[in-house]
Scaffold this motif. Structure first.
Motif, PDB file in Angstrom:
ATOM      1  N   HIS A 441     -15.165  44.134  -4.554  1.00  0.00           N
ATOM      2  CA  HIS A 441     -14.200  43.156  -5.175  1.00  0.00           C
ATOM      3  C   HIS A 441     -14.069  43.329  -6.665  1.00  0.00           C
ATOM      4  CE1 HIS A 441     -12.664  39.241  -6.450  1.00  0.00           C
ATOM      5  NE2 HIS A 441     -13.528  39.205  -7.536  1.00  0.00           N
ATOM      6  N   LYS A 442     -12.767  43.385  -7.146  1.00  0.00           N
ATOM      7  CA  LYS A 442     -12.532  43.643  -8.673  1.00  0.00           C
ATOM      8  C   LYS A 442     -12.478  42.331  -9.381  1.00  0.00           C
ATOM      9  CE  LYS A 442     -11.085  46.883 -10.278  1.00  0.00           C
ATOM     10  NZ  LYS A 442     -11.927  48.129 -11.019  1.00  0.00           N
ATOM     11  N   ILE A 443     -13.622  42.322 -10.430  1.00  0.00           N
ATOM     12  CA  ILE A 443     -13.516  41.094 -11.228  1.00  0.00           C
ATOM     13  C   ILE A 443     -12.417  40.919 -12.089  1.00  0.00           C
ATOM     14  CG2 ILE A 443     -15.166  39.803 -12.846  1.00  0.00           C
ATOM     15  CD1 ILE A 443     -16.623  40.278 -10.338  1.00  0.00           C
ATOM     16  N   SER A 444     -12.090  39.666 -12.302  1.00  0.00           N
ATOM     17  CA  SER A 444     -11.033  39.176 -12.872  1.00  0.00           C
ATOM     18  C   SER A 444     -11.559  37.904 -13.859  1.00  0.00           C
ATOM     19  CB  SER A 444      -9.925  38.465 -11.932  1.00  0.00           C
ATOM     20  OG  SER A 444     -10.128  37.383 -11.540  1.00  0.00           O
ATOM     21  N   ASN A 445     -10.560  37.604 -14.803  1.00  0.00           N
ATOM     22  CA  ASN A 445     -10.690  36.501 -15.536  1.00  0.00           C
ATOM     23  C   ASN A 445     -11.191  35.074 -14.855  1.00  0.00           C
ATOM     24  OD1 ASN A 445     -10.677  37.580 -18.225  1.00  0.00           O
ATOM     25  ND2 ASN A 445      -8.371  37.265 -18.329  1.00  0.00           N
ATOM     26  N   SER A 446     -10.577  34.920 -13.797  1.00  0.00           N
ATOM     27  CA  SER A 446     -10.877  33.652 -13.026  1.00  0.00           C
ATOM     28  C   SER A 446     -12.117  33.416 -12.243  1.00  0.00           C
ATOM     29  CB  SER A 446      -9.892  33.515 -11.982  1.00  0.00           C
ATOM     30  OG  SER A 446      -8.673  33.622 -12.399  1.00  0.00           O
ATOM     31  N   ASP A 447     -12.911  34.892 -12.187  1.00  0.00           N
ATOM     32  CA  ASP A 447     -14.325  34.781 -11.589  1.00  0.00           C
ATOM     33  C   ASP A 447     -15.369  34.269 -12.626  1.00  0.00           C
ATOM     34  OD1 ASP A 447     -12.982  35.710  -9.356  1.00  0.00           O
ATOM     35  OD2 ASP A 447     -13.363  37.876  -9.879  1.00  0.00           O
ATOM     36  N   GLN A 448     -16.201  33.312 -12.092  1.00  0.00           N
ATOM     37  CA  GLN A 448     -17.009  32.924 -13.245  1.00  0.00           C
ATOM     38  C   GLN A 448     -18.588  33.259 -12.879  1.00  0.00           C
ATOM     39  OE1 GLN A 448     -16.169  30.824 -15.694  1.00  0.00           O
ATOM     40  NE2 GLN A 448     -14.015  31.406 -14.973  1.00  0.00           N
ATOM     41  N   PHE A 449     -18.981  33.204 -11.773  1.00  0.00           N
ATOM     42  CA  PHE A 449     -20.468  33.710 -11.629  1.00  0.00           C
ATOM     43  C   PHE A 449     -20.478  33.988 -10.075  1.00  0.00           C
ATOM     44  CE2 PHE A 449     -20.165  29.065 -11.163  1.00  0.00           C
ATOM     45  CZ  PHE A 449     -21.042  28.763  -9.667  1.00  0.00           C
ATOM     46  N   VAL A 450     -21.597  34.758  -9.793  1.00  0.00           N
ATOM     47  CA  VAL A 450     -21.779  35.193  -8.237  1.00  0.00           C
ATOM     48  C   VAL A 450     -23.141  34.683  -7.913  1.00  0.00           C
ATOM     49  CG1 VAL A 450     -22.226  37.008  -6.710  1.00  0.00           C
ATOM     50  CG2 VAL A 450     -20.372  37.281  -8.477  1.00  0.00           C
ATOM     51  N   MET A 451     -23.443  33.989  -6.691  1.00  0.00           N
ATOM     52  CA  MET A 451     -24.577  33.422  -6.334  1.00  0.00           C
ATOM     53  C   MET A 451     -24.992  34.433  -5.094  1.00  0.00           C
ATOM     54  SD  MET A 451     -25.195  29.265  -5.581  1.00  0.00           S
ATOM     55  CE  MET A 451     -23.577  29.508  -4.598  1.00  0.00           C
ATOM     56  N   VAL A 452     -26.309  34.633  -5.251  1.00  0.00           N
ATOM     57  CA  VAL A 452     -27.081  35.594  -4.323  1.00  0.00           C
ATOM     58  C   VAL A 452     -28.240  34.809  -3.805  1.00  0.00           C
ATOM     59  CG1 VAL A 452     -27.676  37.826  -3.558  1.00  0.00           C
ATOM     60  CG2 VAL A 452     -26.158  37.632  -5.594  1.00  0.00           C
ATOM     61  N   GLY A 453     -28.297  34.686  -2.479  1.00  0.00           N
ATOM     62  CA  GLY A 453     -29.319  33.946  -1.852  1.00  0.00           C
ATOM     63  C   GLY A 453     -29.483  34.230  -0.631  1.00  0.00           C
ATOM     64  N   SER A 454     -31.080  33.982  -0.307  1.00  0.00           N
ATOM     65  CA  SER A 454     -31.509  34.279   1.210  1.00  0.00           C
ATOM     66  C   SER A 454     -30.930  32.966   2.047  1.00  0.00           C
ATOM     67  CB  SER A 454     -32.975  34.471   1.121  1.00  0.00           C
ATOM     68  OG  SER A 454     -33.638  33.231   0.746  1.00  0.00           O
ATOM     69  N   ASP A 455     -31.329  33.126   3.263  1.00  0.00           N
ATOM     70  CA  ASP A 455     -30.853  32.058   4.236  1.00  0.00           C
ATOM     71  C   ASP A 455     -31.422  30.605   3.944  1.00  0.00           C
ATOM     72  OD1 ASP A 455     -32.994  33.277   5.533  1.00  0.00           O
ATOM     73  OD2 ASP A 455     -32.318  31.833   7.185  1.00  0.00           O
ATOM     74  N   GLY A 456     -32.536  30.713   3.315  1.00  0.00           N
ATOM     75  CA  GLY A 456     -33.427  29.504   2.804  1.00  0.00           C
ATOM     76  C   GLY A 456     -32.616  28.585   2.175  1.00  0.00           C
ATOM     77  N   LEU A 457     -31.689  28.843   1.434  1.00  0.00           N
ATOM     78  CA  LEU A 457     -30.906  28.313   0.430  1.00  0.00           C
ATOM     79  C   LEU A 457     -29.773  27.536   1.049  1.00  0.00           C
ATOM     80  CD1 LEU A 457     -29.960  27.334  -2.591  1.00  0.00           C
ATOM     81  CD2 LEU A 457     -28.360  29.602  -2.415  1.00  0.00           C
ATOM     82  N   PHE A 458     -29.237  28.452   2.125  1.00  0.00           N
ATOM     83  CA  PHE A 458     -27.982  27.858   2.781  1.00  0.00           C
ATOM     84  C   PHE A 458     -28.416  27.146   4.086  1.00  0.00           C
ATOM     85  CE2 PHE A 458     -26.733  31.462   0.409  1.00  0.00           C
ATOM     86  CZ  PHE A 458     -25.683  31.028  -0.429  1.00  0.00           C
ATOM     87  N   ASP A 459     -29.631  26.883   4.165  1.00  0.00           N
ATOM     88  CA  ASP A 459     -30.246  25.841   5.244  1.00  0.00           C
ATOM     89  C   ASP A 459     -29.960  24.453   4.767  1.00  0.00           C
ATOM     90  OD1 ASP A 459     -31.075  27.856   6.970  1.00  0.00           O
ATOM     91  OD2 ASP A 459     -33.082  27.679   6.201  1.00  0.00           O
ATOM     92  N   PHE A 460     -29.878  24.301   3.451  1.00  0.00           N
ATOM     93  CA  PHE A 460     -29.720  22.974   2.738  1.00  0.00           C
ATOM     94  C   PHE A 460     -28.217  22.852   2.315  1.00  0.00           C
ATOM     95  CE2 PHE A 460     -34.257  23.573   3.347  1.00  0.00           C
ATOM     96  CZ  PHE A 460     -34.736  22.155   3.801  1.00  0.00           C
ATOM     97  N   PHE A 461     -27.605  23.798   1.710  1.00  0.00           N
ATOM     98  CA  PHE A 461     -26.417  23.623   0.907  1.00  0.00           C
ATOM     99  C   PHE A 461     -25.696  24.567   1.491  1.00  0.00           C
ATOM    100  CE2 PHE A 461     -29.824  23.238  -2.383  1.00  0.00           C
ATOM    101  CZ  PHE A 461     -29.641  21.968  -2.426  1.00  0.00           C
ATOM    102  N   SER A 462     -24.214  24.032   1.626  1.00  0.00           N
ATOM    103  CA  SER A 462     -23.010  24.900   1.959  1.00  0.00           C
ATOM    104  C   SER A 462     -22.651  25.724   0.773  1.00  0.00           C
ATOM    105  CB  SER A 462     -21.924  23.886   2.352  1.00  0.00           C
ATOM    106  OG  SER A 462     -21.273  23.089   1.340  1.00  0.00           O
TER     107      SER A 462
END
Length: 540
Positions: A441-462
């Motif tokens: 992916h080419k980072i652009s002005n519109s891109d604000q942050f990247v969130m990197v997480g193990s599946d334990g995070l996404f067990d609780f949050f979409s």
């Protein structure tokens, strides 16, 4: 260039008798986590802030803080990482004659802050590791079964194993900042060179033990850095020349058989630039995939050497998520169900309370719940009616792609297990794939942050929920720690689901607490271009 190590301080209100549910005040969340006993402490909590923009006055226009035009070598402004354990696990692996657990990992781990170390360009640590299993350093391999000319046919121009100069190589740096550690069976690493404009993050979500995750944490980054630093380019690739252009964006999924096709809306000159960029990106992604495959060969070889004494090693595995930010190019590689999620907007790069960011998942989910994965798995084993049993691969594993887990890949490793642990009717292995999903992916002005997480995070949050939480937090807490905040939100939700207060939940010992949540690892990377207008990452 001086580097600022960040520390995070939060106001603590007077304690309440019992935590409310998700409406709990943010400051109380941090109070409750910080006040917990030994069982409830965060295993990892680190932060890094780029120093390039400090001391430059902000100007305010239309309610937004703006920075003057600044030339940056990279596109990240700051990052934070946090991890919380739930699984009880053994301390460190004894695989590789104890070299990883006793020598390599202790030198890399820095779970509370970044620290500076010399860049390892000639694999001094892997030299010890390789000699322990009688292998050649030149092959970057531990397994004698792997050809020693592993690198000979790669589409790269190779140099010797001597350290590259600053102007050579892909991940060139004389020294780097590192942080990382273990939380339960999870391993996390972050390595960056702000001066040279690159950042490497990895989450290894281990299962059935920590040995595979430890192996990856102890060897993979050094192998990647050394592999890429042996490369040099006759001329600087267009993607590097263009990496400081602000307006370029877009991403593409990559397979080894991808080809570039001129689209109707593209002019020949635009296509040439795009082709050059994709060609360079393909080279990087090819290298990452090649290194991961070789790492598994090495790991499974060592498992075979030790399985008589430790037959449990044949079932040990790990999901893998790598994020490499080089200039404005963001590369991801994943196996399993960890995720990288990009938060972006459709405006000029401003982030404010009137707009919700869009969550874009950069990685695929490799589980039997993913219809594409399930269909492919069944197609790969047409003569085995028990490929998926009770929603798991051979009744054992929900992920369809993973590192290690040799008993689902080789019959002789499955035979090392006894009784009910052995998989019956392993008729057409491998059942678990080592082929990763790759993305650039080419980072652009519109891109604000990247969130990197193990599946334990996404067990609780979409994805959307997690992005909204981080967005709201960093807008209101420019000095804060979004990764630690997200862990706090997860604890609040897990406690609410279990009918506990947060303190009660966090005082449940590791192992027993796995009933309520998984090991959780989170890294939040705040992005920044030549000009930033997000008040979350300016003048902090």
């Amino acid at each position: 260039m001086r580097v600022k190590k960040t520390g995070f301080v939060f106001d603590r209100p007077k304690p309440a008798f019992r935590a409310p549910s998700l409406s709990v005040a943010l400051s109380w969340i941090y109070w409750s986590i910080n006040m917990l006993g030994p069982e409830g402490e965060l295993k990892i909590s680190f932060g890094y802030q780029c120093n390039s923009d400090r001391g430059i006055p902000c100007k305010v226009s239309n309610g937004h803080k703006d920075l003057p035009e600044i030339r940056r070598t990279g596109s990240f402004t700051c990052l934070s990482g946090a991890a919380l354990s739930a699984n009880a696990t053994l301390a460190n692996t004894n695989i590789c004659n104890g070299v990883i657990g006793e020598e390599i990992l202790p030198s890399l781990d820095s779970p509370k802050s970044f620290r500076k170390i010399p860049s390892s360009s000639s694999l001094p640590k892997l030299d010890i590791l390789s000699s322990s299993v009688h292998s050649s350093l030149l092959s970057l391999s531990c397994s004698p079964s792997t050809p020693s000319n592993m690198l000979d046919d790669d589409p790269f121009t190779l140099k010797s194993m001597s350290a590259p100069s600053r102007s050579e190589g892909f991940l060139n740096a004389m020294e780097v900042q590192v942080a990382g550690g273990a939380a339960g069976e999870d391993r996390v690493q972050a390595v960056c060179s702000e001066e040279n404009g690159w950042l490497f993050c990895a989450i290894y979500d281990g299962f059935n033990g920590r040995d595979a995750a430890d192996f990856l944490a102890g060897t993979l980054y050094d192998t990647i850095a050394s592999y890429f630093n042996m490369l040099y380019w006759d001329s600087e690739p267009d993607s590097i020349k263009a990496s400081n252009n602000v307006g370029m964006g877009g991403s593409f999924q990559y397979n080894l058989d991808d080809s570039l096709i001129l689209q109707e809306h593209q002019s020949p000159s635009t296509f040439k630039s795009e082709a050059s960029r994709k060609s360079f990106s393909h080279t990087v992604l090819d290298g990452l995939q090649h290194i991961l495959s070789q790492a598994e060969n090495d790991f499974l070889y060592m498992v075979e050497q030790e399985m008589e004494e430790r037959p449990d090693l044949v079932s040990v595995g790990s999901c893998v998520l790598l994020v490499l930010l080089h200039g404005n190019d963001l590369y991801t590689l994943n196996l399993g169900d960890s995720r990288a999620v990009l938060a972006t907007c459709n405006t000029d790069g401003r982030m404010n309370g009137n707009e919700r960011l869009k969550a874009i998942q950069l990685t695929d989910s490799h589980t039997v719940d993913n219809e594409t994965e399930r269909v492919q798995l069944l197609a790969n084993h047409p003569d085995d009616p028990k490929t998926i049993v009770a929603g798991k691969v051979k009744g054992k594993l929900k992920v369809t792609r993973a590192f290690g887990v040799g008993y689902l890949k080789k019959k002789n490793l499955n035979d090392a297990l006894m009784g009910i642990l052995r998989v019956r009717d392993l008729s057409s292995p491998p059942y678990i794939s080592i082929d990763p999903s790759l993305n650039a992916h080419k980072i652009s002005n519109s891109d604000q942050f990247v969130m990197v997480g193990s599946d334990g995070l996404f067990d609780f949050f979409s994805n959307d929920e997690a992005v909204r939480l981080v967005e709201s937090y960093i807008l209101n807490n420019p000095f804060g720690d979004p990764a630690k905040f997200l862990i706090g939100q997860l604890v609040a939700r897990a406690a609410d689901s279990a009918g506990f207060s947060m303190e009660e939940l966090m005082n449940v010992p590791d192992g027993r607490r796995r009933k309520y949540h998984d090991d959780v690892t989170v890294i939040v990377i705040i992005l920044g271009m030549n000009q930033r207008t997000s008040k979350a990452s300016t003048c902090i």
